[in-house]
Design a protein around this motif. Structure first.
Motif, mmCIF file in Angstrom:
data_model
loop_
_atom_site.group_PDB
_atom_site.id
_atom_site.type_symbol
_atom_site.label_atom_id
_atom_site.label_comp_id
_atom_site.label_asym_id
_atom_site.label_seq_id
_atom_site.Cartn_x
_atom_site.Cartn_y
_atom_site.Cartn_z
ATOM 1 N N GLU A 191 -5.893 -1.940 5.113
ATOM 2 C CA GLU A 191 -5.272 -3.220 4.752
ATOM 3 C C GLU A 191 -4.828 -3.975 6.004
ATOM 4 O O GLU A 191 -4.970 -5.197 6.091
ATOM 5 N N ALA A 199 -5.492 3.649 2.840
ATOM 6 C CA ALA A 199 -5.563 2.286 2.307
ATOM 7 C C ALA A 199 -4.685 1.333 3.121
ATOM 8 O O ALA A 199 -5.051 0.177 3.370
ATOM 9 N N CYS A 209 0.784 -1.238 0.000
ATOM 10 C CA CYS A 209 0.000 0.000 0.000
ATOM 11 C C CYS A 209 0.815 1.286 0.000
ATOM 12 O O CYS A 209 0.262 2.344 -0.334
#
Length: 624
Positions: free
Chosen positions: A501, A497, A378
Motif C-alpha cells: 500500500e 499488504a 492495512c
C-alpha cells in the motif's frame, strides 16, 4: 460469582468528557456480562468501580461500550479501560484512545499485540477483519496533484475522520498563532511602508517581534562566508551538500580563471571539495506577486573544507549554462563585497525553495501522510506494527490537509508571498518526487552516498546517525517480540499488504526507486520501520525547526515548539500490554536521555550549538 474491578480513563483534552451515559459489557472466552451501571465520563478522570458477575467469563477478550444520547450526541474521548478479574487474575488492558460517537457498540479488544491468524472462528480474527473493512471506508486515498504522493481523501479539515483531528488545545493554539503571525507581517509592512531601504542595516526594520536565539545569531553572522558554509552542514537544510567526485560539468570556467581551476582540482584531489547544486529549480516558472514578476535561480556552489572543519565557499554560478549564455558569470569571494553578498543571497533564496518544498513538504510531510493512511487502512489495532507506529502519525493528516487548503493551495500563502508560488511549487515537488529514493530517507545510506560520514563539523550527520541507531534498536526490540523468524515476516498478510500500500499506492509505484513491495526478513522490516519512525520524528525536526524567515514570520510560527508537544518516545498512550514491550520502550527512552546529555555537553563547547536533533526538541510525529 466473581468480582471485577473496572477502571475507565477519559482523555484530558478539552471536551474529552461527555454528558451522555455510557454502557459497558465484559466479554470473556466463556461468556459475556452486561454491567448494570451507566457512566457519565468526566474529562481527565479515572472512574473506578467493582462489579459482581454471576458466571465465569474466562479470560477477558473484549470490553464493549455504547454511548446513549437523547438530544445531543456529546462525543467522549476514551483513553483506556482496565479490568482486574477475580482472584489472582492479571489486570487486562483495553486501549481505546479515540472518540466515541453515535449509538453504535464499540468493541475494544484486550491490548496484547497479535499477528493475524488462520482460524476464521477466532474472535480476534473476526474483529480485525471487521475493523479493517470499516477503516478502509473511512480512510480513503485521493490525488491532490498528479505525480505527487497520494493523500487522505479530505477536501478540508472538517472532512477528516474525528480521530485524526487536532485536539481542541492544539486547534486553538495553531489558529491563534497563525493570526498573530499575519498581524505581525501587516505591522511590519505598515512600519516600513514610508521608508526605502538603502543600506543593509535597514533590514533591521523588520527584525523584531518573534525570534529565537538562533535567529539572533543568523542576524549577526549572515554575511560571513564561514556561516554561509556552516549552514550547508548544519542549517535548516543539510540535505543538499555532497562531497565532489569530479568538478561538475555545468561549471564552465572562462579564460583567465586557471588559478580557480587549479584550486578546485587541488581540493578535489585532497577530498575536501564539496558542492551544492540547485539544478532542480532550472526552468521552474517564477511567481507574479501583486503584479510584480519574481525570479528564481538554479545556482551551483563549490566549497572547500579547511583542516579545522570550516566549510568555505569558493565560487558561485547563479544559473546553469544555456544556449543564450554558454558561459554564465561566476562570483568569487574576491569580488566586490556587495556583488559577492548578492550571489550568496541568491543561493539562500534557492535553498529556501528546495528546503520548503522538497525536503520539508515532500520528504517528511507527504511521506509521513502516506505512512499514516496506509497504516490506518492495512493494520488493525491489534497488530504490533500498528501499535508501534500509531503514536508517530498523530495530527499528521490534519496539518497536511490544512497545508493543502491554506499554504500551498491556489491563492494560499505560497501564491501570495513565495517566488515558486503560482504553480511553480507544484512542478518543483513533482520533479522532486521523481527523484525520491528509499535510500535518500535513510541517513546511513544517504550520508554515505553524499560523502558526509566521519566529518567532525557535520553535526546534523552525527546526530542523525545516532538517532537512527537508537530508533533502530527500539524497532528491533519490538519486532523481535513478535517475529521470531524471517518466515513469520513473509507469512504476515496484513504486514505485506501494508508494504504494498505504501510503495505501490501511496508513493505511486515507487519500487523502481528502491522502496520494497514486500518484506522478506526481520532485518528488512526493521530497516523500513526505522525509516518510518525517523522520517516522522527526527528528520522532520531537523528540517522544520530551522525555519526562521514568511519567510520570517509564518515559518517561525510553523517551526516553533508547540504547547502540546510530545517529545520523541514519550507518548502517554499505552498501546502495548505486557512487560516486555514496556521494557523496550523504557530502554528507548533511556537511550534518548543519554543522547540528550551527550549533545548538551558537546554544545557547551560550541559557539553555535546544534540543537535541532536534541531528543527533547524532536516531536513524536509530524504535527506542524
Amino acid at each position: 460469582m466473581g468480582r471485577y474491578r473496572i477502571r475507565v480513563a477519559t482523555g484530558a483534552s478539552l471536551f474529552s468528557g461527555s454528558h451522555n451515559r455510557v454502557q459497558l459489557w465484559l466479554v470473556g472466552a466463556r461468556g459475556e456480562a452486561e454491567l448494570e451501571l451507566q457512566l457519565q465520563p468526566a474529562r481527565g478522570q479515572d472512574e473506578e468501580f467493582d462489579h459482581d458477575v454471576a458466571e465465569d467469563l474466562g479470560p477477558l477478550q473484549f470490553v464493549k461500550l455504547r454511548k446513549h444520547h437523547s438530544l445531543v450526541d456529546d462525543a467522549w474521548f476514551c483513553d483506556r479501560i482496565t479490568v482486574q478479574g477475580p482472584g489472582a487474575c492479571a489486570e487486562a488492558a483495553f486501549p481505546c484512545y479515540r472518540w466515541v460517537q453515535g449509538e453504535g457498540v464499540l468493541s475494544l479488544p484486550e491490548g496484547t499485540a497479535r499477528l493475524a491468524g488462520d482460524n476464521a472462528l477466532d474472535m480476534f480474527q473476526k474483529h480485525r477483519e471487521k475493523e479493517l473493512k470499516e477503516r478502509q471506508q473511512i480512510y480513503r486515498w485521493a490525488t491532490w496533484k498528479e505525480g505527487l504522493p497520494l493523500t487522505i481523501a479530505a477536501g478540508c479539515k472538517d472532512d477528516l475522520p474525528p480521530n485524526m483531528r487536532f485536539h481542541e488545545e492544539k486547534r486553538r493554539d495553531f489558529e491563534w498563532t497563525m493570526k498573530a503571525g499575519a498581524l505581525e507581517m501587516v505591522l511590519k509592512r505598515v512600519y516600513t511602508f514610508l521608508s526605502s531601504w538603502n543600506r543593509l542595516e535597514d533590514f533591521d526594520q523588520i527584525f523584531w517581534g518573534q525570534k529565537s536565539t538562533l535567529a539572533e545569531k543568523v542576524h549577526q553572522y549572515w554575511q560571513d562566508d564561514e556561516f554561509f558554509g556552516y549552514q550547508f552542514l548544519n542549517g535548516a537544510n543539510p540535505m543538499l551538500l555532497r562531497r565532489s567526485t569530479s568538478v561538475p560539468s555545468r561549471l564552465v570556467l572562462p579564460k583567465g580563471m586557471e588559478e580557480l581551476q587549479a584550486q578546485l582540482e587541488k581540493e578535489l584531489q585532497n577530498g575536501s571539495l564539496f558542492e551544492a547544486d540547485f539544478i532542480l529549480l532550472d526552468g521552474i516558472p517564477a511567481n507574479v506577486i501583486r503584479g510584480e514578476k519574481q525570479y528564481l535561480a538554479a545556482p551551483l556552489i563549490m566549497l572547500k573544507m579547511e583542516p579545522n572543519g570550516k566549510l568555505l565557499p569558493m565560487v558561485i554560478q547563479i544559473q546553469p549554462p544555456n544556449p543564450s549564455s554558454p558561459t554564465p558569470p561566476l562570483f568569487l569571494p574576491s569580488d566586490p563585497p556587495l556583488a559577492w553578498l548578492l550571489a550568496k543571497s541568491w543561493v539562500r533564496n534557492s535553498d529556501f525553495q528546495l528546503h520548503q518544498l522538497q525536503y520539508h513538504l515532500l520528504n517528511t510531510h507527504l511521506v509521513a501522510e502516506v505512512i499514516a493512511v496506509a497504516t490506518m487502512r492495512c493494520l488493525p489495532g491489534l497488530h504490533p506494527v500498528f501499535k508501534l507506529l500509531i503514536p508517530h502519525i498523530r495530527y499528521t493528516m490534519e496539518i497536511n490537509t490544512r497545508a493543502r487548503t491554506q499554504l500551498i493551495s491556489e491563492g494560499g500563502i505560497f501564491d501570495k508571498a513565495v517566488s515558486t508560488g503560482g504553480g511553480g511549487h507544484v512542478q518543483l515537488v513533482r520533479r522532486a518526487m521523481a527523484q525520491l529514493t528509499y535510500c535518500s530517507l535513510c541517513p546511513p545510506d544517504d550520508l554515505a552516498n553524499r560523502g558526509l560520514l566521519r566529518i567532525p563539523s557535520a553535526l546534523y550527520a552525527h546526530d542523525a546517525l545516532r538517532l537512527w541507531q537508537i530508533i533502530a534498536r527500539y524497532v528491533e526490540g519490538i519486532v523481535h517480540l513478535f517475529y521470531h523468524r524471517d518466515d513469520i515476516v513473509r507469512g504476515d498478510p496484513e504486514l505485506q499488504a501494508w508494504c504494498r500500500e505504501i510503495t505501490e499506492v501511496g508513493l505511486c509505484q515507487a519500487q523502481d526507486r528502491g522502496f520494497p513491495v514486500s518484506f522478506q526478513s526481520q532485518n528488512q522490516l526493521c530497516h523500513f520501520l526505522t525509516m518510518c519512525v525517523f522520517t516522522c520524528t527526527a528528520q522532520h525536526a531537523a528540517i522544520n525547526q530551522g525555519q526562521a524567515c514568511l519567510q520570517m514570520t509564518i515559518t517561525w510560527h510553523l517551526g516553533r515548539r508547540q504547547p502540546d508537544m510530545v517529545p520523541l518516545g514519550h507518548h502517554k498512550e499505552k498501546y502495548f500490554s505486557g512487560p516486555k514491550a514496556k521494557a523496550v520502550l523504557n530502554q528507548f527512552q533511556t537511550d534518548l536521555e543519554n543522547l540528550e546529555r551527550e549533545i548538551t555537553a558537546r554544545n557547551e563547547q560550541l559557539d553555535l550549538p546544534y540543537e535541532y536533533l536534541k531528543p527533547s526538541h524532536i516531536e513524536n510525529s509530524v504535527t506542524i
